[in-house]
Design an enzyme around this catalytic site. Structure first.
Site, PDB file in Angstrom:
ATOM      1  N   CYS A 110      34.419  41.340  47.011  1.00  0.00           N
ATOM      2  CA  CYS A 110      35.622  41.253  46.163  1.00  0.00           C
ATOM      3  C   CYS A 110      35.919  39.845  45.671  1.00  0.00           C
ATOM      4  O   CYS A 110      36.730  39.671  44.761  1.00  0.00           O
ATOM      5  CB  CYS A 110      36.837  41.846  46.848  1.00  0.00           C
ATOM      6  SG  CYS A 110      36.939  41.567  48.564  1.00  0.00           S
ATOM      7  N   HIS A 162      38.765  50.066  50.623  1.00  0.00           N
ATOM      8  CA  HIS A 162      38.024  50.476  49.433  1.00  0.00           C
ATOM      9  C   HIS A 162      36.692  51.111  49.837  1.00  0.00           C
ATOM     10  O   HIS A 162      36.199  50.859  50.933  1.00  0.00           O
ATOM     11  CB  HIS A 162      37.700  49.246  48.576  1.00  0.00           C
ATOM     12  CG  HIS A 162      38.864  48.640  47.880  1.00  0.00           C
ATOM     13  ND1 HIS A 162      39.244  47.325  48.058  1.00  0.00           N
ATOM     14  CD2 HIS A 162      39.732  49.159  46.982  1.00  0.00           C
ATOM     15  CE1 HIS A 162      40.301  47.065  47.294  1.00  0.00           C
ATOM     16  NE2 HIS A 162      40.628  48.161  46.640  1.00  0.00           N
TER      17      HIS A 162
HETATM   18  C1  CIR Z   1      44.526  43.900  48.526  1.00  0.00           C
HETATM   19  O1  CIR Z   1      45.056  44.528  49.443  1.00  0.00           O
HETATM   20  O2  CIR Z   1      44.495  44.332  47.377  1.00  0.00           O
HETATM   21  C2  CIR Z   1      43.921  42.546  48.829  1.00  0.00           C
HETATM   22  N1  CIR Z   1      44.674  41.891  49.843  1.00  0.00           N
HETATM   23  C3  CIR Z   1      42.484  42.694  49.265  1.00  0.00           C
HETATM   24  C4  CIR Z   1      41.587  43.248  48.203  1.00  0.00           C
HETATM   25  C5  CIR Z   1      40.173  43.302  48.628  1.00  0.00           C
HETATM   26  N2  CIR Z   1      39.353  43.737  47.574  1.00  0.00           N
HETATM   27  C6  CIR Z   1      38.201  44.364  47.742  1.00  0.00           C
HETATM   28  O3  CIR Z   1      37.814  44.670  48.872  1.00  0.00           O
HETATM   29  N3  CIR Z   1      37.521  44.699  46.659  1.00  0.00           N
END
Ligand code: CIR
Length: 256
Positions: free
Chosen positions: A251, A164
């Site tokens: 997150c 992201h």
């Molecule tokens: C994903 O791949 O969606 C989750 N395992 C990790 C999301 C992390 N979110 C973020 O950095 N905002």
């Protein structure tokens, strides 16, 4: 100033979530401990916590930040770019409707992950990534404009190693951005003071300024020292079990 944060602990099937990194399977007990320490740090920053129950329908649902973009006057529910995560938005909606006077939503065919949205005062950087598409970014920009915010797009689709935008960018306040090397020369950031992060400490870039503190991942001493040298009080948190699932500090909470 933030006064509240929404958080959700990982469920027992947390290891079944999405990840692109090869750091091994997360240890569930340790993830719970790290999550608890994260919650304590939020409280130390002065936030009241809104605890959601673990939701095993969605192994990635501890990463609540991806489900909404919050601003003082309302919330924009996202439409996560990973199909397995789309259902996470519904339960956040119920919680946010208790606090937010206005709630909008990103609509099909748009997709947006909250991790791609970096608030910088009255301006928002919107990352175009494998999760946030142009249709979603345009919808979000329009909704933000309706509240009086400006926005610009930052294309990270060719930036290796970051999932992201906020994996490589953070706003510290005071017109100051933390950026990884691969993003440091983007014209989108002209006019900001940039705080660089060494290539071997890039995971540290996903830090979060909350009131009087900056939360940082533990294990990135040069970066943490840079922040302290610039006058910030830091709280370092073990994040290894979240890093294994491609997640960062920001997150794990929705702050407002
Ligand atoms: C994903 O791949 O969606 C989750 N395992 C990790 C999301 C992390 N979110 C973020 O950095 N905002």
């Amino acid at each position: 100033m933030f006064s509240r944060a929404i958080i959700r602990p990982p469920g027992t099937n947390y290891a079944e979530g999405l990840t692109r990194v090869a750091l091994g399977a997360p240890d569930y007990e340790r993830a719970l401990q790290q999550h608890a320490a994260y919650c304590e740090a939020l409280q130390r920053c002065g936030l009241k916590l809104i605890h959601l129950e673990a939701d095993e329908r969605y192994p990635d649902s501890t990463f609540v930040e991806d489900t909404a973009v919050l601003i003082p006057a309302g919330a924009i529910l996202t439409r996560p770019g990973a199909t397995s995560r789309m259902g996470e938005v519904e339960s956040i909606k119920g919680t946010l409707s208790r606090f937010c006077p206005r709630i909008d939503s990103i609509q099909e065919p748009g997709t947006v992950d909250g991790g791609d949205i970096c608030e910088a005062g009255n301006h928002f950087f919107i990352g175009l990534s494998n999760r946030t598409n142009e249709a979603g970014a345009l919808q979000l920009a329009k909704l933000l404009a309706s509240y009086g915010y400006t926005s610009s797009f930052v294309d990270i689709r060719n930036v290796k190693d970051i999932l992201h935008l906020k994996s490589g960018l953070a706003y510290l306040g005071d017109n100051r951005l933390v950026v990884i090397e691969a993003l440091a020369y983007r014209q989108e950031f002209n006019g900001y003071e940039l705080v660089g992060v060494n290539v071997d400490e890039e995971y540290g870039a996903n830090c979060v300024r909350i009131n009087d503190y900056v939360l940082v991942a533990a294990g990135y001493p040069v970066f943490e020292q840079t922040l302290r040298g610039a006058g910030y009080k830091t709280i370092a948190l073990e994040m290894t079990e979240f890093q294994k699932m491609d997640g960062g500090l920001s997150c794990l909470s929705l702050r407002f």
